[in-house]
Design a protein around this motif. Structure first.
Motif, PDB file in Angstrom:
ATOM      1  N   LYS A   1      12.020   6.562   3.988  1.00 58.98           N
ATOM      2  CA  LYS A   1      13.185   7.459   4.009  1.00 58.98           C
ATOM      3  C   LYS A   1      13.876   7.459   2.649  1.00 58.98           C
ATOM      4  N   ARG A   2      13.987   6.285   2.039  1.00 61.08           N
ATOM      5  CA  ARG A   2      14.612   6.208   0.712  1.00 61.08           C
ATOM      6  C   ARG A   2      13.770   6.969  -0.306  1.00 61.08           C
ATOM      7  N   TYR A   3      12.463   6.860  -0.212  1.00 59.25           N
ATOM      8  CA  TYR A   3      11.556   7.574  -1.111  1.00 59.25           C
ATOM      9  C   TYR A   3      11.719   9.083  -0.946  1.00 59.25           C
ATOM     10  N   GLU A   4      11.818   9.549   0.290  1.00 56.70           N
ATOM     11  CA  GLU A   4      12.010  10.979   0.527  1.00 56.70           C
ATOM     12  C   GLU A   4      13.335  11.458  -0.051  1.00 56.70           C
ATOM     13  N   ARG A   5      14.393  10.657   0.096  1.00 57.21           N
ATOM     14  CA  ARG A   5      15.683  11.024  -0.493  1.00 57.21           C
ATOM     15  C   ARG A   5      15.581  11.109  -2.008  1.00 57.21           C
TER      16      ARG A   5
ATOM     17  N   LEU B   1       0.843  -1.200   0.000  1.00 56.58           N
ATOM     18  CA  LEU B   1       0.000   0.000   0.000  1.00 56.58           C
ATOM     19  C   LEU B   1       0.877   1.248   0.000  1.00 56.58           C
ATOM     20  N   ASP B   2       1.912   1.248   0.819  1.00 57.83           N
ATOM     21  CA  ASP B   2       2.850   2.365   0.865  1.00 57.83           C
ATOM     22  C   ASP B   2       3.478   2.596  -0.505  1.00 57.83           C
ATOM     23  N   LEU B   3       3.957   1.540  -1.129  1.00 55.47           N
ATOM     24  CA  LEU B   3       4.610   1.670  -2.435  1.00 55.47           C
ATOM     25  C   LEU B   3       3.625   2.135  -3.514  1.00 55.47           C
ATOM     26  N   SER B   4       2.414   1.604  -3.479  1.00 53.20           N
ATOM     27  CA  SER B   4       1.434   1.929  -4.517  1.00 53.20           C
ATOM     28  C   SER B   4       0.870   3.338  -4.374  1.00 53.20           C
TER      29      SER B   4
ATOM     30  N   ASN C   1       7.759  -0.495  12.179  1.00 53.45           N
ATOM     31  CA  ASN C   1       8.079  -1.378  11.067  1.00 53.45           C
ATOM     32  C   ASN C   1       9.303  -0.817  10.341  1.00 53.45           C
ATOM     33  N   GLU C   2      10.455  -1.449  10.568  1.00 54.47           N
ATOM     34  CA  GLU C   2      11.714  -0.925  10.029  1.00 54.47           C
ATOM     35  C   GLU C   2      11.740  -0.910   8.510  1.00 54.47           C
ATOM     36  N   LEU C   3      11.160  -1.921   7.876  1.00 51.99           N
ATOM     37  CA  LEU C   3      11.159  -1.962   6.419  1.00 51.99           C
ATOM     38  C   LEU C   3      10.331  -0.814   5.845  1.00 51.99           C
ATOM     39  N   LEU C   4       9.191  -0.577   6.449  1.00 53.35           N
ATOM     40  CA  LEU C   4       8.317   0.501   5.981  1.00 53.35           C
ATOM     41  C   LEU C   4       8.969   1.867   6.175  1.00 53.35           C
ATOM     42  N   THR C   5       9.547   2.101   7.343  1.00 53.76           N
ATOM     43  CA  THR C   5      10.173   3.406   7.587  1.00 53.76           C
ATOM     44  C   THR C   5      11.429   3.589   6.736  1.00 53.76           C
ATOM     45  N   ALA C   6      12.203   2.519   6.538  1.00 53.31           N
ATOM     46  CA  ALA C   6      13.401   2.629   5.684  1.00 53.31           C
ATOM     47  C   ALA C   6      13.002   2.911   4.243  1.00 53.31           C
ATOM     48  N   SER C   7      11.952   2.252   3.786  1.00 51.70           N
ATOM     49  CA  SER C   7      11.464   2.474   2.431  1.00 51.70           C
ATOM     50  C   SER C   7      11.005   3.913   2.256  1.00 51.70           C
TER      51      SER C   7
END
Length: 189
Positions: free
Chosen positions: A128-132, A94-97, A120-126
């Motif tokens: 942060k990468r999206y924001e970068r 859902l986050d990715l879509s 959820n580390e995977l969700l928050t890391a994802s």
């Protein structure tokens, strides 16, 4: 196209000419086949959002991206309950879509999803990468009119700052909670 009605029944776990309900994997394959045939419809996706199997729900979210990209408000409303889904896989998909939509509703759903799943580390890391990535795209639009040499200098400076300086001065120079070094954002120098 003649198999579309049977595929829709299969995607929804309904009996057709099968003796028993299709497995989750069968439902997933039916959804992707419908998508590949350009025969997927909203109602099939809406029902798949409520499937008992999390992988089927995740697949339905993924396939719904064609509507998300169009900022389809009806689709976003049907996706909204999945913000509270019990499956991490569904929430990550859902986050990715939802990132494909710039509608306020989608952005609100993303914010709530991240807030509810801060652990959820995977969700928050994802995220942060999206924001970068968004910041990098913003940088590229800001330097579009510069010469190639100047663009290289700005990109190199950005890389150095993000790799070295941001450790103490914080991302985008906004400071850190430990105040190892002063924030640089909004400073005249």
């Amino acid at each position: 196209q003649s198999v579309v009605p049977a595929l829709k029944k299969m995607a929804l776990g309904q009996h057709s000419f099968w003796k028993k309900a299709p497995s989750a994997l069968g439902r997933i394959h039916a959804l992707w086949t419908l998508e590949g045939l350009n025969a997927i419809d909203k109602n099939t996706l809406y029902q798949a959002f409520n499937d008992e199997d999390s992988q089927v729900r995740k697949t339905a979210v993924w396939i719904s991206e064609r509507y998300i990209k169009q900022n389809d408000e009806e689709m976003l409303a049907k996706l909204e309950p999945l913000v509270s889904d019990t499956s991490a896989d569904v929430k990550i998909q859902l986050d990715l879509s939802l990132r494909y939509s710039n509608s306020p509703k989608a952005q609100d759903m993303l914010a709530r999803l991240l807030q509810k799943n801060a652990d959820n580390e995977l969700l928050t890391a994802s995220w942060k990468r999206y924001e970068r990535m968004k910041r990098a795209q913003s940088l590229e639009s800001k330097i579009a009119d510069l010469s190639e040499d100047d663009k290289r200098l700005v990109r190199r400076g950005s890389f150095i700052f993000n790799e070295l300086c941001a450790t103490c001065h914080g991302e985008e120079g906004k400071g850190t909670s430990t105040m190892v070094a002063p924030p640089l954002a909004s400073q005249p120098r």
